[in-house]
Design an enzyme around this catalytic site. Structure first.
Site, PDB file in Angstrom:
ATOM      1  N   ARG A 248       3.829  11.259 -43.888  1.00 17.80           N
ATOM      2  CA  ARG A 248       4.950  10.334 -43.817  1.00 17.80           C
ATOM      3  C   ARG A 248       4.586   9.292 -42.777  1.00 17.80           C
ATOM      4  O   ARG A 248       4.240   9.657 -41.634  1.00 17.80           O
ATOM      5  CB  ARG A 248       6.225  11.056 -43.391  1.00 17.80           C
ATOM      6  CG  ARG A 248       7.410  10.155 -43.181  1.00 17.80           C
ATOM      7  CD  ARG A 248       8.140   9.957 -44.480  1.00 17.80           C
ATOM      8  NE  ARG A 248       9.445   9.383 -44.336  1.00 17.80           N
ATOM      9  CZ  ARG A 248      10.390   9.518 -45.259  1.00 17.80           C
ATOM     10  NH1 ARG A 248      10.183  10.212 -46.355  1.00 17.80           N
ATOM     11  NH2 ARG A 248      11.556   8.943 -45.113  1.00 17.80           N
TER      12      ARG A 248
ATOM     13  N   ARG B  14      14.683  16.263 -44.315  1.00 14.93           N
ATOM     14  CA  ARG B  14      14.932  16.669 -45.690  1.00 14.93           C
ATOM     15  C   ARG B  14      13.618  16.764 -46.485  1.00 14.93           C
ATOM     16  O   ARG B  14      13.327  17.783 -47.109  1.00 14.93           O
ATOM     17  CB  ARG B  14      15.860  15.637 -46.338  1.00 14.93           C
ATOM     18  CG  ARG B  14      16.267  15.895 -47.747  1.00 14.93           C
ATOM     19  CD  ARG B  14      17.128  14.721 -48.225  1.00 14.93           C
ATOM     20  NE  ARG B  14      18.232  14.482 -47.308  1.00 14.93           N
ATOM     21  CZ  ARG B  14      19.404  15.093 -47.415  1.00 14.93           C
ATOM     22  NH1 ARG B  14      19.623  15.942 -48.398  1.00 14.93           N
ATOM     23  NH2 ARG B  14      20.356  14.825 -46.553  1.00 14.93           N
ATOM     24  N   THR B  15      12.830  15.714 -46.429  1.00 13.82           N
ATOM     25  CA  THR B  15      11.561  15.696 -47.166  1.00 13.82           C
ATOM     26  C   THR B  15      10.599  16.741 -46.621  1.00 13.82           C
ATOM     27  O   THR B  15       9.933  17.466 -47.369  1.00 13.82           O
ATOM     28  CB  THR B  15      10.929  14.294 -47.079  1.00 13.82           C
ATOM     29  OG1 THR B  15      11.828  13.347 -47.657  1.00 13.82           O
ATOM     30  CG2 THR B  15       9.610  14.245 -47.821  1.00 13.82           C
TER      31      THR B  15
ATOM     32  N   HIS C 173       7.291   6.583 -52.417  1.00 18.92           N
ATOM     33  CA  HIS C 173       7.728   7.947 -52.128  1.00 18.92           C
ATOM     34  C   HIS C 173       7.646   8.685 -53.463  1.00 18.92           C
ATOM     35  O   HIS C 173       8.651   9.045 -54.052  1.00 18.92           O
ATOM     36  CB  HIS C 173       9.152   7.921 -51.592  1.00 18.92           C
ATOM     37  CG  HIS C 173       9.624   9.232 -51.019  1.00 18.92           C
ATOM     38  ND1 HIS C 173       8.800  10.325 -50.843  1.00 18.92           N
ATOM     39  CD2 HIS C 173      10.845   9.620 -50.597  1.00 18.92           C
ATOM     40  CE1 HIS C 173       9.508  11.309 -50.324  1.00 18.92           C
ATOM     41  NE2 HIS C 173      10.740  10.915 -50.173  1.00 18.92           N
TER      42      HIS C 173
ATOM     43  N   LYS D  21      -3.033   5.567 -26.268  1.00 18.32           N
ATOM     44  CA  LYS D  21      -4.285   6.172 -26.705  1.00 18.32           C
ATOM     45  C   LYS D  21      -4.913   5.386 -27.852  1.00 18.32           C
ATOM     46  O   LYS D  21      -6.125   5.282 -27.928  1.00 18.32           O
ATOM     47  CB  LYS D  21      -4.051   7.631 -27.096  1.00 18.32           C
ATOM     48  CG  LYS D  21      -3.700   8.502 -25.884  1.00 18.32           C
ATOM     49  CD  LYS D  21      -3.675   9.974 -26.247  1.00 18.32           C
ATOM     50  CE  LYS D  21      -3.410  10.832 -25.020  1.00 18.32           C
ATOM     51  NZ  LYS D  21      -3.203  12.238 -25.341  1.00 18.32           N
TER      52      LYS D  21
END
Lengths: 386, 386, 386
Positions: C183, C132-133, C211, C162
Site C-alpha cells: 500500500r 480494512r484492506t 486498487h 534516511k
C-alpha cells in the site's frame, strides 16, 4: 557502551558470569517443557537433548565432531542465555553460530527443520520503531515455525503517566512469551532486561549502545563472501565516528589473525582513538587513508556507511561536504579485485551509486538476507540449545 | 456501567437473554465447520461435540462429571456467547471457567492441547492501544494454536472523516475472523458490538465501563493462591473510587460466602456508597480502615492499586498526599500471615516498594500470568464450547 | 492512472510483457523449494506442479478441463506474476480467478486446503494505514495456512532523514518474505515495486491510482449475487468523478456483453468523459440519469458510493448538497426487483439508511466478505500457480 567497558568485559563470557546461570541449570532440564516461564530458562541449558540434525560443534578452544549426541554436555563457554553485546562472543562461539546460520540457509518452508520452533512465542518488545530489524527477527522466528507477539509502541507500557519500570514490563511479558527481542532507546536497557528475565533476551539495539545481531551478520557476510576471516583486508568508509556498526565490526575482526583495517572517512567523522588503541593492543594493523581508490584496490571488503545527517545538527555545510566525499561508484568497482565485495548496513542513500547494485560484488542485499540466517541461528540456539 | 445497572442485570444471564441465542442454536450445529461466519455463532453452542479431553462440568446449580459425552446438552445457563461484563457470570459459571483455566496451565507448546484452536482467527480490534491486554489475549490465542489479526488503530476504521459506525466495522471484521476482542473508548461499546456480531465478542475494556477478563483473573488468582473463595478476607487498598478493578472484584466476591472486605484508602478516593450498599444487601461484611498494618495482619489478600494521577486534574497536592499514604513495604510484609499474598492489577508505581517483589507472597506477576490462563479459557469456551 | 494509460495498456498482459518473466521460468521449477528468494520467483511459474485439487482451468480464449495434471503447462496468458492494476486482467483470467475464489468459499479452518500456503510468508508493506484492506489480506493469508509480517509504518523505512528508495526497501523485504502486499501513497509505486522484486507483488492501493483487488471483488460479487455478467444492468450512484472504485468497475464491466450502465450522481461529481468515451468505444450502453428511483427499478445492481467530503475542500455547501441527494432507503428498495442487490465498497455513511442493512438485497457485507475469497485466490495463484 564505551570501549573501556568493552575491554573490561572482553574476556567475560555471559554464560559463565551471568547470575542467571545457576538457576538456568535447574532440574527443569529433566523435563521436556517448551514454554513455561518458570522453566524455560533451563531450556537453553539443556536444549541439546532435542537437537536432531547433525552438527559440527566447536567446543572450548578446540573443534569437536558431534552427531546428535543426546547426552553431550556443552561446556559452560557455550551456554548462550542472552544476546546483549558483540563483545560477549569469542571466536569459537562466533564459529559455532555461523555453523548454525549456514544450516539455516537450507531450511525450506515445508521441511521439518522449519518447524523446529513450533509452539514457541517470541515477543518483539520495541520501545522505538525499527521496522527493518523487527521484520528480520519476525521472519526468522516464523521461518522456524515459531510465532510472534509484536509491539512497536512499548513505551505505552511505561508511559510517563503510568511510570512502570522496564523490569516490571519484562516480568509481565515473560509470562506471555518464550523469548524477548528488545529494542530500547536507552543504552544498557538490554542488560537490565536480561538480568530480570527468566527467559532469553536478545538486544535488537539499545540507544547508542549495542546492536549485536548486526555485528554478527557483518562478520558472517565477510566469511560467506570471501571465504575466510583470518588475513582479511577491510576498508571501513564513511562515518566512522558515530556508526556503532563499524565500531563493533572493528572490535570483532580483532579476534582474527592478520587482519588489516583501512579507515577512509571525512575529517569530521574519523574513527575515534579508543578503537585505534584497542586494535593496536590486539596487534591488528590499521591505517588511515584519504584515497578510497587505492584502498579499494587492496581490500577484500569495502564497507561503506551512511553519513548521518542527524549527527551534524545545524552544521549542514559540514554534512554536505562530508557526504559527497567518498562515494562507491563504477570507478571504485573498476579498481576492486574480482573476489572483493561492497558491503553496507543499509539503508543507503547516495553514498553508493544506484548502478553499483547490479554488480555481482555488491553484497549488501545478500548481507541483509544473512541477517535473517543469523537471527534464525540465535533464536534456535537460545531456545533449543546447540 | 453503574452499580444500579449492575444490580438490574445481576440475575441476567447473557446466554439466555441475548437475542442472538436463538440463531446461535441453529442447524449449523450438525456440521463441523470451524469458521464460516454464518455458522460460527453456533459453534459456541454446539462446541461440546468436539471436546476430547475429560473435564469436570458444572451444570446449572449442581456439579456433573462428564467424560467427553458427545451428545451432552449443556444447560442454557452455560451458554457463553460473549464476554461483556463481570456481572454476567454467576458462581457456577465462574467455577467452570476456572476449571478450564486450570487445565490451561498444563498446556505445552508441543502438546496436542496447544493446537485446539488451530484454524481459528481472533481479531484484536483495539480503538485505543493497551499493549499489555492485547499481548495477553494474543498470547492466549497463539498458545492454543490459533492465529491473530491485529489492529491498534481501529479508530482509523471509523475516523471522523469516514464516520463508519461501530456496527458496520463489526460486520466487516466478523467476515475476516472467528472471534473479536474489542477495546473501545466508549462505555457500552462491547455490548453494542456483541448485539451486532454473529461471532463471539470479548470486551477487553470499554472506556470507564467494564474489563471482565481482569475481574475474572483477580478472582482466579485468589482461589489459586489461597485455595478458597468462601470465607476469604480481602483488603482493598489505594484508589477505590476510580478503579474499575476493585469495584468489579468487590462485586464478584459478593457471590461467595462469609467474605469480609476491608477498604483502606485516602479520603479523596474512598469506596463509593453504591458498592457498599450492594455488599450490605448481599450480606457481605465490610469495614473501612485507615490502618493498613492492622488490615494486612488480618487479611488473606492485600489488593493494592495505583493512585491514578490523571484523576486529580490540577489538584496535584491532593494526588501527592494520596499516593504516599498507603505503601506496601517490608513492614507490611512482616505483619502479613505466611499464607497471605499481595496482589496488584499492574502497572505499579511506588505504591509497592521494589524489594517486595522478591517475597514469595508477592503474587502480582503470577496474577498477570493467570490472565493468560483465564483468556485461554475464555477463547476455548467461546470457540469450542465447554 | 489515467484512462489514457488504461487504454494503452488494455491488451497488455503482465505475465507476457513483464521483464521478470524470463527469470521466473528458471531451472528452479524443477525443485520443490517454497521460499528461497533466489528461487521463489519461479514458484508462480511452476506452482501448478503442486496443485492437488481438481480445478476447471480456462486456458487462452477457450475452456479446458484439467484434473491435477502434473505437467500441464499453462499458457503465457495465465502467468500471473504480480497484481498491479485492474486492466491487466482479460475476461478469461477474471473467470479463472473467480473459479479459484469460489473454491475458497469452501475452505474450512481444519481442512487440508486451509494449509495450502503453510510455510509461506506474506509481507504487508503499508506506507499508509488501511486497516480494512490489511486485515482482509492478512485473513486471506492465514486462512490458507500462511503467515504474515506486518508493517503499517513503512514510511519509517524511507523517512526523509534516511531517504531509502522504495526499490531498496523492496530488495530488503523480499529477503524476508515470499510475497509482498504493498500500500503506497504514490501512484505507480506498485509497478515500480514489481519491476524490482523477484517475488510477487500485489498492489493494495497506490495513492489515487489502482486498487485492483477491490475491482475484482466487485465484479465477483455481481456474478455471485446475480448469477451472470453478460447482460447485466448496473446503476452507479454517488461520487462518480473521484471514486477509483466505480471507474475500475466500469472499465472491467466493459469486457462483458450487453452491459448497460446508469450514472446517477450530483452534478459536481459526475462521471468523467474519459470513461464515457471508453465505454462507447467498446460498445457498452450507458446513460446519465437524475432519477434514482427509475434506475433502481431497472437495474440488477445499485452500486452506491460515498460522497467524499475531503474532495470538496472549503466548498462544504456543495458537499452538503451532494451528499443528501441520492440516498438508498426503503423507498428505493421497494422499486428494486427481487433479484437485484445494493452494493457499496464501504465504509458507508448515511448514503444508505441503516434499516436497509436488514434487507436480503443489501449485499455490501457479503461483498466485503468476497474480498476475502478474492484475496485468498490471488495469493494462491501467485504463490502456487493455477
Amino acid at each position: 557502551m564505551t570501549v573501556a567497558s568493552m575491554l573490561s568485559s572482553n574476556s567475560m563470557n555471559v554464560g559463565v558470569s551471568n547470575p542467571k546461570m545457576s538457576s538456568k541449570t535447574s532440574a527443569c532440564c529433566l523435563l521436556n517443557r517448551p514454554w513455561p516461564s518458570s522453566c524455560s530458562m533451563s531450556i537453553s541449558s539443556c536444549g541439546q537433548f532435542g537437537v536432531s540434525e547433525k552438527s559440527k560443534l566447536l567446543c572450548g578452544a578446540g573443534a569437536l565432531q558431534v552427531e546428535s549426541a543426546p547426552l553431550f554436555s556443552v561446556g559452560q563457554k557455550f551456554q548462550l542465555d542472552d544476546v546483549i553485546e558483540a563483545q560477549q562472543f569469542d571466536r569459537e562461539t562466533l564459529s559455532a553460530i555461523f555453523e548454525v546460520a549456514r544450516s539455516m540457509e537450507n531450511i525450506r518452508g515445508n521441511s521439518s527443520g522449519s518447524q523446529m520452533l513450533k509452539g514457541y512465542l517470541m515477543a518483539t518488545l520495541f520501545y522505538e520503531p525499527s521496522t527493518r530489524t523487527r521484520l528480520s527477527f519476525e521472519s526468522a522466528m516464523k521461518r522456524l515455525g515459531g510465532d510472534v507477539l509484536t509491539t512497536e509502541n512499548a513505551r505505552e507500557f511505561s508511559s510517563a503517566a503510568k511510570g512502570e519500570t522496564l523490569e516490571d514490563t519484562i516480568r509481565t511479558v515473560e509470562g506471555y512469551s518464550d523469548i524477548i527481542v528488545l529494542r530500547h532507546f536507552e543504552s544498557g536497557a538490554a542488560r537490565r532486561a536480561a538480568a530480570t528475565a527468566n527467559i532469553p533476551v536478545i538486544n535488537a539495539g539499545d540507544g547508542p549502545g549495542q546492536h549485536p545481531s548486526q555485528a554478527l551478520l557483518d562478520v558472517y557476510t565477510i566469511e560467506r563472501e570471501i571465504g575466510k576471516l583470518d588475513g582479511i583486508k577491510v576498508g571501513l568508509v564513511g562515518d566512522l565516528a558515530n556508526g556503532r556498526t563499524v565500531r563493533s565490526l572493528a572490535y570483532l575482526l580483532a579476534k582474527y589473525r592478520d587482519v588489516k583495517l583501512y579507515f577512509v572517512s571525512p575529517n569530521v567523522v574519523k574513527m575515534k582513538d579508543d578503537i585505534k588503541e584497542y586494535l593496536t593492543s590486539k596487534g591488528v594493523e590499521w591505517e588511515e587513508s584519504s584515497d578510497l581508490m587505492e584502498v579499494a584496490s587492496k581490500c577484500d571488503v569495502v564497507y561503506q556507511t551512511r553519513i548521518q545527517k542527524e549527527r551534524f545538527g545545524e552544521k549542514l555545510n559540514l554534512y554536505e561536504e562530508a557526504r559527497g566525499k567518498y562515494i562507491v561508484n563504477q570507478d571504485v568497482l573498476k579498481v576492486m579485485q574480482n573476489h572483493a565485495v561492497v558491503m553496507h548496513p543499509l539503508p543507503k542513500l547516495d553514498e553508493i551509486e544506484a548502478d553499483v547494485d547490479n554488480d555481482p560484488r555488491a553484497a549488501y542485499f545478500r548481507q541483509a538476507k544473512n541477517g535473517l540466517y543469523i537471527r534464525m541461528a540465535l533464536l534456535k540456539v537460545l531456545l533449543l540449545g546447540w
